[in-house]
Structures are given as C-alpha cells and as structure tokens.
Design a protein around this motif. Structure first.
Motif, PDB file in Angstrom:
ATOM      1  N   ARG A   1      -4.292  -7.046   5.197  1.00  0.00           N
ATOM      2  CA  ARG A   1      -3.058  -7.340   6.280  1.00  0.00           C
ATOM      3  C   ARG A   1      -3.548  -7.188   7.768  1.00  0.00           C
ATOM      4  NH1 ARG A   1       0.355  -9.026   7.069  1.00  0.00           N
ATOM      5  NH2 ARG A   1       1.774  -7.535   7.821  1.00  0.00           N
TER       6      ARG A   1
ATOM      7  N   PRO B   1       5.648  -9.670   2.662  1.00  0.00           N
ATOM      8  CA  PRO B   1       6.640  -8.630   2.529  1.00  0.00           C
ATOM      9  C   PRO B   1       6.019  -7.574   1.302  1.00  0.00           C
ATOM     10  CG  PRO B   1       7.713 -10.623   2.952  1.00  0.00           C
ATOM     11  CD  PRO B   1       6.405 -11.044   2.902  1.00  0.00           C
ATOM     12  N   ALA B   2       5.764  -8.538   0.131  1.00  0.00           N
ATOM     13  CA  ALA B   2       5.390  -7.652  -1.037  1.00  0.00           C
ATOM     14  C   ALA B   2       4.075  -6.891  -0.796  1.00  0.00           C
ATOM     15  CB  ALA B   2       5.190  -8.590  -2.059  1.00  0.00           C
TER      16      ALA B   2
ATOM     17  N   THR C   1       2.632  -5.666   2.048  1.00  0.00           N
ATOM     18  CA  THR C   1       2.911  -4.592   2.733  1.00  0.00           C
ATOM     19  C   THR C   1       3.598  -3.580   2.130  1.00  0.00           C
ATOM     20  OG1 THR C   1       3.152  -6.092   4.699  1.00  0.00           O
ATOM     21  CG2 THR C   1       4.129  -3.930   5.001  1.00  0.00           C
ATOM     22  N   LYS C   2       4.602  -3.819   1.343  1.00  0.00           N
ATOM     23  CA  LYS C   2       5.124  -2.676   0.634  1.00  0.00           C
ATOM     24  C   LYS C   2       4.243  -1.983  -0.184  1.00  0.00           C
ATOM     25  CE  LYS C   2       9.271  -1.916  -2.484  1.00  0.00           C
ATOM     26  NZ  LYS C   2       8.644  -0.558  -2.887  1.00  0.00           N
ATOM     27  N   ALA C   3       3.659  -2.758  -0.944  1.00  0.00           N
ATOM     28  CA  ALA C   3       2.602  -2.328  -1.913  1.00  0.00           C
ATOM     29  C   ALA C   3       1.671  -1.400  -1.358  1.00  0.00           C
ATOM     30  CB  ALA C   3       1.741  -3.256  -2.936  1.00  0.00           C
TER      31      ALA C   3
ATOM     32  N   VAL D   1       2.014   0.227   1.493  1.00  0.00           N
ATOM     33  CA  VAL D   1       2.658   1.409   2.254  1.00  0.00           C
ATOM     34  C   VAL D   1       3.061   2.287   0.858  1.00  0.00           C
ATOM     35  CG1 VAL D   1       4.631   2.316   3.307  1.00  0.00           C
ATOM     36  CG2 VAL D   1       3.462   0.601   4.231  1.00  0.00           C
ATOM     37  N   ASP D   2       3.264   1.722  -0.176  1.00  0.00           N
ATOM     38  CA  ASP D   2       3.684   2.482  -1.320  1.00  0.00           C
ATOM     39  C   ASP D   2       2.570   3.284  -1.929  1.00  0.00           C
ATOM     40  OD1 ASP D   2       6.237   1.766  -1.039  1.00  0.00           O
ATOM     41  OD2 ASP D   2       6.188   0.302  -2.857  1.00  0.00           O
TER      42      ASP D   2
ATOM     43  N   ARG E   1       4.439   1.585  10.354  1.00  0.00           N
ATOM     44  CA  ARG E   1       4.421   2.912   9.869  1.00  0.00           C
ATOM     45  C   ARG E   1       3.545   3.571  10.739  1.00  0.00           C
ATOM     46  NH1 ARG E   1       7.628   3.940   5.715  1.00  0.00           N
ATOM     47  NH2 ARG E   1       7.388   5.673   6.424  1.00  0.00           N
TER      48      ARG E   1
END
Length: 71
Positions: free
Chosen positions: A9, A20-21, A23-25, A27-28, A56
């Motif tokens: 990233r 998007p996926a 980034t979410k993965a 951060v999660d 974030r």
C-alpha cells in the motif's frame, strides 16, 4: 503480514481493483492484533506511514504511544 501489506500500500503497487479490500485487510489485521505491531523494526516505518496514508492516523498514533509489548 503487517510489513508485506503495508509496503504494498505504501508503494502503491497494489492493483487498483484490490486497493479497497487490501486496505481493509491491512487495517483489520492491525486492529485485530489489538493495535500492536508484528512488523519488526523495518516494517514499522512502513506500517505507521501507511496507516496515515489510508486515513487511519488514529491507529498509527495509538501504536506510537503504546507502552505494552510489543511497542
């Protein structure tokens, strides 16, 4: 996991359709680890900057201020 995801990233080499996926993965993965890093000294620089880059900064600040292990 944190270092690899953060570098992809940070360097903008993640394919656009997956951003998007990915980034979410990323951060999660960090938040599921109670905002503690598993990235080591090299990956931490990427991780914190990437968290700020994806909006974030709040998580990056919590990690930076952590006093529990690993910190």
């Amino acid at each position: 996991m944190h270092t690899t995801a953060a570098r992809c990233r940070y360097l903008d080499i993640t394919p656009a359709a997956l951003v998007p996926a990915a980034t979410k993965a990323f951060v999660d993965a960090v938040t599921n680890n109670k905002n503690l890093t598993d990235s080591g000294i090299i990956g931490s620089a990427y991780m914190l900057q990437t968290l700020v880059k994806v909006g974030r900064g709040d998580i990056a600040l919590r990690i930076s201020l952590a006093t529990s292990e690993p910190s």
